[in-house]
Each structure stands twice: as C-alpha cells, then as structure tokens.
Design a protein around this motif. Structure first.
Motif, PDB file in Angstrom:
ATOM      1  N   GLU A 159     166.828 137.967  38.322  1.00  0.00           N
ATOM      2  CA  GLU A 159     166.483 136.402  38.623  1.00  0.00           C
ATOM      3  C   GLU A 159     167.261 135.042  37.054  1.00  0.00           C
ATOM      4  O   GLU A 159     166.913 134.681  37.329  1.00  0.00           O
ATOM      5  N   PHE A 160     167.291 136.158  36.289  1.00  0.00           N
ATOM      6  CA  PHE A 160     168.045 135.488  35.224  1.00  0.00           C
ATOM      7  C   PHE A 160     169.151 135.185  35.774  1.00  0.00           C
ATOM      8  O   PHE A 160     170.073 133.470  35.804  1.00  0.00           O
ATOM      9  N   VAL A 161     170.028 135.750  36.598  1.00  0.00           N
ATOM     10  CA  VAL A 161     171.347 135.361  37.091  1.00  0.00           C
ATOM     11  C   VAL A 161     171.312 134.052  37.657  1.00  0.00           C
ATOM     12  O   VAL A 161     172.649 133.257  37.664  1.00  0.00           O
ATOM     13  N   LEU A 162     170.651 134.550  38.548  1.00  0.00           N
ATOM     14  CA  LEU A 162     170.396 132.992  39.956  1.00  0.00           C
ATOM     15  C   LEU A 162     169.941 131.809  38.819  1.00  0.00           C
ATOM     16  O   LEU A 162     170.074 130.842  39.367  1.00  0.00           O
ATOM     17  N   LEU A 163     168.868 132.202  37.909  1.00  0.00           N
ATOM     18  CA  LEU A 163     169.293 130.623  37.119  1.00  0.00           C
ATOM     19  C   LEU A 163     170.052 129.944  36.381  1.00  0.00           C
ATOM     20  O   LEU A 163     170.142 129.190  36.836  1.00  0.00           O
ATOM     21  N   THR A 164     170.606 131.205  35.782  1.00  0.00           N
ATOM     22  CA  THR A 164     172.064 130.807  36.015  1.00  0.00           C
ATOM     23  C   THR A 164     173.190 129.736  36.478  1.00  0.00           C
ATOM     24  O   THR A 164     173.782 129.133  36.623  1.00  0.00           O
ATOM     25  N   LEU A 165     173.153 130.465  37.816  1.00  0.00           N
ATOM     26  CA  LEU A 165     173.450 130.091  38.846  1.00  0.00           C
ATOM     27  C   LEU A 165     173.562 129.434  39.354  1.00  0.00           C
ATOM     28  O   LEU A 165     174.406 128.082  39.493  1.00  0.00           O
ATOM     29  N   PHE A 166     172.510 128.528  39.289  1.00  0.00           N
ATOM     30  CA  PHE A 166     172.138 127.390  39.870  1.00  0.00           C
ATOM     31  C   PHE A 166     172.536 127.086  39.090  1.00  0.00           C
ATOM     32  O   PHE A 166     172.789 125.389  39.373  1.00  0.00           O
ATOM     33  N   GLY A 167     172.121 126.586  37.560  1.00  0.00           N
ATOM     34  CA  GLY A 167     172.372 125.292  36.954  1.00  0.00           C
ATOM     35  C   GLY A 167     174.438 125.656  36.620  1.00  0.00           C
ATOM     36  O   GLY A 167     174.483 124.145  36.813  1.00  0.00           O
ATOM     37  N   ALA A 188     181.909 132.259  35.455  1.00  0.00           N
ATOM     38  CA  ALA A 188     181.264 132.423  34.314  1.00  0.00           C
ATOM     39  C   ALA A 188     179.615 132.449  34.010  1.00  0.00           C
ATOM     40  O   ALA A 188     178.725 132.519  33.571  1.00  0.00           O
ATOM     41  N   SER A 189     179.008 131.098  35.083  1.00  0.00           N
ATOM     42  CA  SER A 189     177.394 130.809  34.495  1.00  0.00           C
ATOM     43  C   SER A 189     176.910 132.064  35.261  1.00  0.00           C
ATOM     44  O   SER A 189     175.940 132.453  34.387  1.00  0.00           O
TER      45      SER A 189
END
Lengths: 238, 380
Positions: free
Chosen positions: B302-310, B351-352
């Motif tokens: 969940e957290f990685v998806l959030l930063t990956l979207f950004g 990196a994200s």
C-alpha cells in the motif's frame, strides 16, 4: 459430551513497567463441544483475558490450554495465527468491521487466507450473510448499516470459515435492547442449529441468561459454586 | 491479487491525505527528474564523444593557447590520421543571454576529423568556399529563427572582434545540436591580428587501440617545449570542460539525494499516521489469522503504491513538460539537447518505490508486530 476446550491451571500476569499485575490465578476448566458458555464478572476480573487465551490471541504465563486436543498455548506466533484462521471466529463489542470494505468484502476477509477460489469464496460469503439475514446488504459499507446490522456482518465474518469455536466479547455491549435481542437470538441459533461452540464474555445478566451455562470470575479466579456444568462430563477440574 | 480490494480500500481511505501525499511526491519527483535529466544531458554529451578522437590542449590550462606549428608536428606522429585546430570563441548573438557554443575550426579538415557529423555536401562546399561562412546546429537555427544564407553578427567576449558570418549550412549530430563553427583563418586574421595560435588541436587516430600510445607520444614530444601539451580522449576532454563549471554532478546529485531524503521523512510521517489510525483494524486482521509477514507485506504494498503513484505522476509530468518547454532556450543554450530520458523515468520510479519501502518500513513493521490484545484493547 466431549470436551472441546481444556484449561489447566492457567495463570496470566501482565507486566506494566516494573509492576506485575496478576489477572488469572490458576484457572482450570473445560468447555464441552457444542456448549454456549457465558463468562461473567466485574471489570478487571479476567474474563476477557480468559477469552483471549482460549481464542489464541494471548498466551498464558503458565498452565496449558488445549482446544480440540491441540495445545495452543505452546504454539509459535505464526502457528497460532494459522490455527486461529482455521478454528476461531471472533465477535467483538464494537463489531470491528473494516470501514473501507463492504459487507461481503468484510465477511470474505478470513477466506482470503484459505485456498478457496473466488467463486467458492463468494458462495461462502453469500451463505454466511444469508444465515445472519443480510443477503441483501452485501455491497453496503459499514457506515451504511445500523449497529445491529454491523454486528450481524461481524457474526457472518466469524462463521464464514465454519470455525471450531466462536468467541464473543460483549457482543451486545454496544447495541440497543432490540438489536441485542436479535444478536443473542442469532448466537443461540448458531449454537442450537449449527452446533457451534460459543464462549461469550458479558456484563449483562440477561445476555448471560441466553447462554446454556454461565461462569463468574472474580479477581482472576472462578467464583465458588460456579465450577459445575449440567452437561457431562463435568468440565471444571481443580 | 486476492487482497487487492483491501489494499485499494486502504489506499483511498483518507482521500485528501492520499492526494496530498501523491501531490507532494509528484512535486519532488518532478524536481528530481529535472536534476537527473540535466546530469544525463551532461553525461550524454561526453558519452556521445567520438571514440577515435583526441584533444590536445596546453598543459598549463585550457585558456592557454598553442602555436599552429604544434598541429603540423602532431600530424607527423605515427597513428595520427588527421588533425584540425579548434578554438572556443565565446561570442553571443545580439544579447548576452543569447549565448551558445561557437568555435573557429579548420573548415577543410572538419569532415575528416569529426566524421560523426552529418552535413549536406553542397552546404559543406559552400561553407568551405566562404571565408566568413559558418555551419550551425539545428537547435540554433530553430532558436533564433535563422535561415541558411542569412547574415549574422556575433558579439565577441574573449577576443576583441565581432564575427560577421553567413550561415552556409546545417550540421547534424545526435547530441551536439546547438553549436556554430566558422573558419579558423577568418578568426586568425580578424580576431588574433594574424597570430598563429589555437586553443586546441583535435586528432583523429587511425587505430583506436593506439589512442593511449599516440596521446603519450604527443605529450612527450612537447614536454620540454615552451608550450607543453596535455592530450585527452574526447570523452575525458568533455568531462574536464564540464568540471570547469565546478562539480556540478556532485552538487546536483547531493540536491537530489536531499530532496529524496526530505520526501522520505514526510512520507514516513504520513504513513505512521495511517498505520496508527488502523491499530484496531490491524489487530482484528491478526486475530482473524493474518500472519505478521502478511500484514507487513500488505502495508508495504500500500505504501509503495502510494509513493509510486506520486513518483509516476511527477516524472511523467516532467517528461511531458520538457517536451513543450524549451530548456535550451531557457538556459541560453547551456542545456542544449536537454530531454527526459526513459532511463531517468525508470530511475525515478525506482527511487519512489524505495521511498515507500524506507518510509513505510518502520510503521508497517510496528503494525505487523502489534500485539493483538493491545490493539483490540483500544475499543473492546
């Protein structure tokens, strides 16, 4: 009648900073398969702790707990998690549904840990929601349901894997009289019709009256005169 | 896949917070993408250098000039195929903001030394025939709206002369797209008052395996002369030239790392809040039989998806933006050939994802190892 839960001289001591707080002091009892047992007692008497130990979400400081012949008190954290997934259904006072999931998705949560495919899971979810009378609320989110309906979804979640035992901690504590009655009717039905073994913690004598048996705890011990069951074999051992 | 709805639900649990986190990530990764693309532009400039070329400069400094006679002697060195003089002029067009790379070059030898430059033969002949003719890169032509045949006047800065030139043709090169070349002879007469001096001599070597030997031989030859030399491969020369502006690579890399570190801290705060809000729900999942490893995995995804979207939003926004925004013009030609490469996009996405793992790692670990009893006690 076969004993499902055996508790042998269980003690539980919590450590808070440098203090040791004894909560259960040598409990020994047995719960027959198919029983509906109410655990009563004042706040701090240890009834929820005892329920947690039976459900395998806490471990005793000493003593043994066997459920269906398996000594769960000796299991590792991971083994306990797997055991709970297969054998225990939980019903909480505050329902504890996941707010971002709809009723069907909430009920499906324990099934995600099984090998059932999507279609099979859907079938199980529909059956469980039908049993609690909410087949028409499958896509409703918790915020769209009344407290009584939320608790029924929680009960559907508890029974969807057909667990060995249901544990309920104050299941009517947050409900009005009508919904509390309906919830207790449902629990009685699960016990009578589906032969589910239920252990329920409650403050409410009326709720306890709906169980087959009631035990009183006080200061971490079973109150005197509360050890015996009508059911055979006598399940309380000292 | 079976936990997808749980992850999706948690991702959009608090829409405003998720949106703000994605926007923050996007803004920072837009910035990081820009910095890394500038570095990639520099790297690309040196990577695209000719593999068979050497640059001979003064051993004292690049600003010290060498006599023409050096070129003749260098040509005699075994393994040297061709040589040409090249002088940095440093002039600008009309306004000092209109700065770009411009050189005086031996026009007749240009094609023989810089074999990777494509020039229309007729235009090249016209350039050679006109002492005040020049060749320009396609970006320059576009930037100043020049036409072939147009007369232009540059304003000198290093040398006291203003080259008056006629555009005779356009050269094409994969990286060098905005330079201007005119005749060494014109520069010698008008700019140096007839002195035979040049900044660099460029050498094409016949056998690339002998680059080091040729280079050593050239420097050895002038070691005890009044004008000692230092010879570099073109790639080394480009890197040295860039490093004259200071350690830009280190600076930009440091700023990028700082930006990423900052976003890790900000994301960690958001993720800790998110995990803390869900203590009871996590305890319920664990009570239902979700193992700590599974809880950890679900939260990390969940957290990685959030930063990956950004990261994806910021990096792709940068890619789109710089296709429209003319970086070369905005930097007066300093970043000619600037573009956001797909490798940079991939690096930023990596990196994200890393930001998600690092920032969410601790909150997820704590949640995964939360005591079920403690978690349930909050409300039960």
């Amino acid at each position: 009648m076969e004993t499902l839960v055996e508790i042998h001289d269980v003690r539980k001591v919590y450590k808070r900073d440098q203090f040791e707080i004894p909560v259960l002091n040598g409990i020994t009892l047995g719960v027959p398969r198919g029983d509906f047992l109410a655990l009563m007692g004042p706040s701090g008497s240890g009834k929820t702790t005892l329920l947690n130990l039976i459900a395998g979400i806490d471990r005793p400081t000493s003593g043994r707990i066997l459920v269906d012949g398996q000594e769960v008190s000796s299991y590792s954290e991971t083994a306990l998690a797997s055991w709970r997934a297969r054998h225990v259904g939980f019903i909480f006072q505050m329902y504890n549904l996941i707010p971002v999931l709809n009723a069907a998705e909430n009920v499906e949560l324990p099934l995600l840990l099984t090998k059932l495919n999507r279609k099979q899971r859907k079938q199980h979810v529909e059956n469980a929601l039908a049993i609690v009378g909410l087949a028409d609320r499958m896509t409703h989110y918790p915020r769209q349901l009344s407290g009584g309906q939320e608790q029924r979804v929680a009960i559907a979640r508890a029974i969807v894997t057909d667990p060995t035992i249901l544990v309920a901690d104050e299941p009517t504590g947050d409900l009005d009289a009508k919904n509390a009655d309906e919830t207790l009717d449902l629990l009685q039905r699960l016990n009578a019709e589906f032969e589910k073994t239920i252990v329920m913690v409650t403050h409410d004598p009326k709720a306890a009256g709906r169980a087959k048996h009631a035990l009183h705890l006080d200061k971490g011990v079973l109150a005197e005169g509360q050890y015996g069951y009508e059911a055979e074999p006598a399940v309380v051992r000292t | 896949m079976r936990f997808l709805h749980l992850i999706r639900g948690n991702l959009f649990r608090n829409k405003v917070r998720s949106l703000l986190t994605v926007c923050l990530m996007a803004a920072i990764f837009f910035f990081v993408t820009t910095l890394l693309s500038i570095l990639a532009t520099f790297d690309n400039a040196s990577e695209a250098s000719g593999v068979d070329r050497l640059a001979v400069q003064s051993a004292i400094s690049l600003t010290t000039m060498l006599p023409y006679s050096h070129e003749q002697k260098i040509r005699e060195v075994p393994g040297v195929a061709e040589t040409a003089k090249l002088q940095w002029i440093g002039a600008y067009y009309k306004d000092s903001r209109n700065f770009f790379a411009n050189f005086a070059v031996d026009a007749d030898k240009m094609k023989a030394v810089w074999t990777d430059y494509a020039i229309d033969p007729a235009q090249f002949e016209a350039f050679k025939a006109d002492r005040q003719g020049c060749l320009v890169g396609p970006e320059l032509l576009k930037r100043f709206d020049w036409k072939v045949g147009q007369k232009i006047v540059l304003k000198g800065t290093i040398f006291p002369f203003d080259p008056q030139l006629t555009i005779r043709g356009v050269y094409y090169h994969p990286v060098n797209v905005s330079s201007l070349y005119f005749h060494t002879e014109y520069f010698r007469e008008a700019g140096l008052g007839g002195q035979g001096l040049t900044g660099t001599v460029w050498v094409r070597v016949s056998d690339t395996r002998k680059m080091a030997a040729v280079s050593q031989q050239i420097d050895e030859m002038f070691k005890n002369s009044e004008y000692p030399t230092e010879t570099f491969t073109e790639k080394e020369f480009q890197k040295n030239f860039i490093s004259m502006m200071g350690n830009i690579k280190l600076l930009f890399t440091s700023v990028s790392v700082c930006a990423i570190f900052m976003v890790i801290l900000l994301a960690a705060i958001t993720m800790s809040m998110s995990a803390r809000e869900r203590v009871t729900e996590i305890a319920v999942l664990k009570a239902l039989g979700y193992r700590p490893g599974l809880v950890l995995g679900l939260m990390l995804v969940e957290f990685v998806l959030l930063t990956l979207f950004g990261g994806l939003a910021g990096t792709l926004a940068a890619k789109g933006f710089y296709q429209v925004f003319d970086m070369a013009r905005a930097t007066s030609g300093f970043l000619a050939g600037f573009r956001v490469y797909w490798q940079t996009v991939a690096l930023c996405l990596g990196a994200s994802a890393l930001v998600g793992i690092v920032a969410g790692g601790y909150p997820a670990y704590r949640a995964a190892n939360l005591s079920v009893v403690d978690g349930l006690r909050k409300v039960v």
